[in-house]
Design a protein around this motif. Structure first.
Motif, short mmCIF file in Angstrom:
data_model
loop_
_atom_site.label_atom_id
_atom_site.label_comp_id
_atom_site.label_asym_id
_atom_site.label_seq_id
_atom_site.Cartn_x
_atom_site.Cartn_y
_atom_site.Cartn_z
N PRO A 59 15.22 38.45 15.57
CA PRO A 59 14.12 37.56 15.20
C PRO A 59 14.17 37.15 13.72
O PRO A 59 13.40 36.29 13.30
N GLN A 60 15.05 37.74 12.95
CA GLN A 60 15.12 37.44 11.51
C GLN A 60 15.76 36.08 11.26
O GLN A 60 16.78 35.75 11.86
N VAL A 87 14.46 32.35 22.84
CA VAL A 87 13.06 32.63 23.13
C VAL A 87 12.51 33.71 22.19
O VAL A 87 11.36 33.63 21.74
N LEU A 88 13.33 34.70 21.87
CA LEU A 88 12.86 35.83 21.05
C LEU A 88 13.28 35.73 19.58
O LEU A 88 13.09 36.68 18.83
N GLY A 89 13.86 34.64 19.18
CA GLY A 89 14.28 34.53 17.79
C GLY A 89 15.50 33.65 17.63
O GLY A 89 15.48 32.48 18.00
N TYR A 90 16.59 34.24 17.13
CA TYR A 90 17.78 33.46 16.81
C TYR A 90 19.03 34.14 17.34
O TYR A 90 19.10 35.36 17.45
N GLU A 92 27.26 29.73 13.29
CA GLU A 92 26.17 28.80 13.56
C GLU A 92 24.98 29.58 14.06
O GLU A 92 25.11 30.73 14.51
N VAL A 93 23.83 28.96 13.96
CA VAL A 93 22.58 29.60 14.37
C VAL A 93 21.96 28.79 15.50
O VAL A 93 21.88 27.56 15.42
N GLY A 94 21.54 29.49 16.55
CA GLY A 94 20.84 28.86 17.65
C GLY A 94 19.47 29.50 17.84
O GLY A 94 19.27 30.66 17.48
N ILE A 95 18.54 28.74 18.38
CA ILE A 95 17.18 29.26 18.60
C ILE A 95 17.11 29.81 20.02
O ILE A 95 17.57 29.17 20.97
#
Length: 129
Positions: A96-97, A43-46, A38-41
């Motif tokens: 950050p990608q 402060v500096l990206g993901y 899974e992907v979470g957001i």
């Protein structure tokens, strides 16, 4: 000449009687049962969180195996994690990608043999929302 010939025959017979080392035991087979993520957001990206389950040839979860994987992001292109008591290795990769590809390249544990040909999955691609 006859003595040398007889001596050679005796040596060949004696060499044939020497014990041959037993073949090294291969160990129990293990492979990747599944990969999910899974992907979470942040402060500096993901934050990409990937879970890899390792099971043995009988379908039992494997504890303590080192799972080695490669990614297309971050400074560490090769990452590793140890499976827990549920047979799951957890990876948290920050970047950050907005896209990450994750591929299991090896699984290592004493007395086990990694059998990638039995993997149900080897790669997962994750995209940021």
């Amino acid at each position: 000449m006859k003595k040398a010939f007889y001596l050679l025959i005796v040596m060949v017979v004696l060499l044939g009687m020497l014990p041959v080392p037993a073949a090294a035991k291969q160990g129990k087979g293990m492979h990747v049962q599944y990969i999910d993520g899974e992907v979470g957001i942040t402060v500096l990206g993901y934050r990409y969180q990937v879970r890899v389950m390792i099971v043995d040839e009988d379908g039992n979860r494997v504890f303590g195996a080192r799972v080695i994987a490669s990614t297309n992001v971050a400074s560490d292109k090769v990452v590793s994690s140890i499976t827990d008591d549920l047979g799951i290795a957890l990876f948290n990769i920050y970047t950050p990608q907005p896209y990450m590809s994750f591929t299991v390249s090896n699984v290592v544990l004493r007395s086990y043999v990694y059998q990638p040909e039995y993997n149900l999955e080897t790669t997962i691609d994750l995209y940021a929302p």
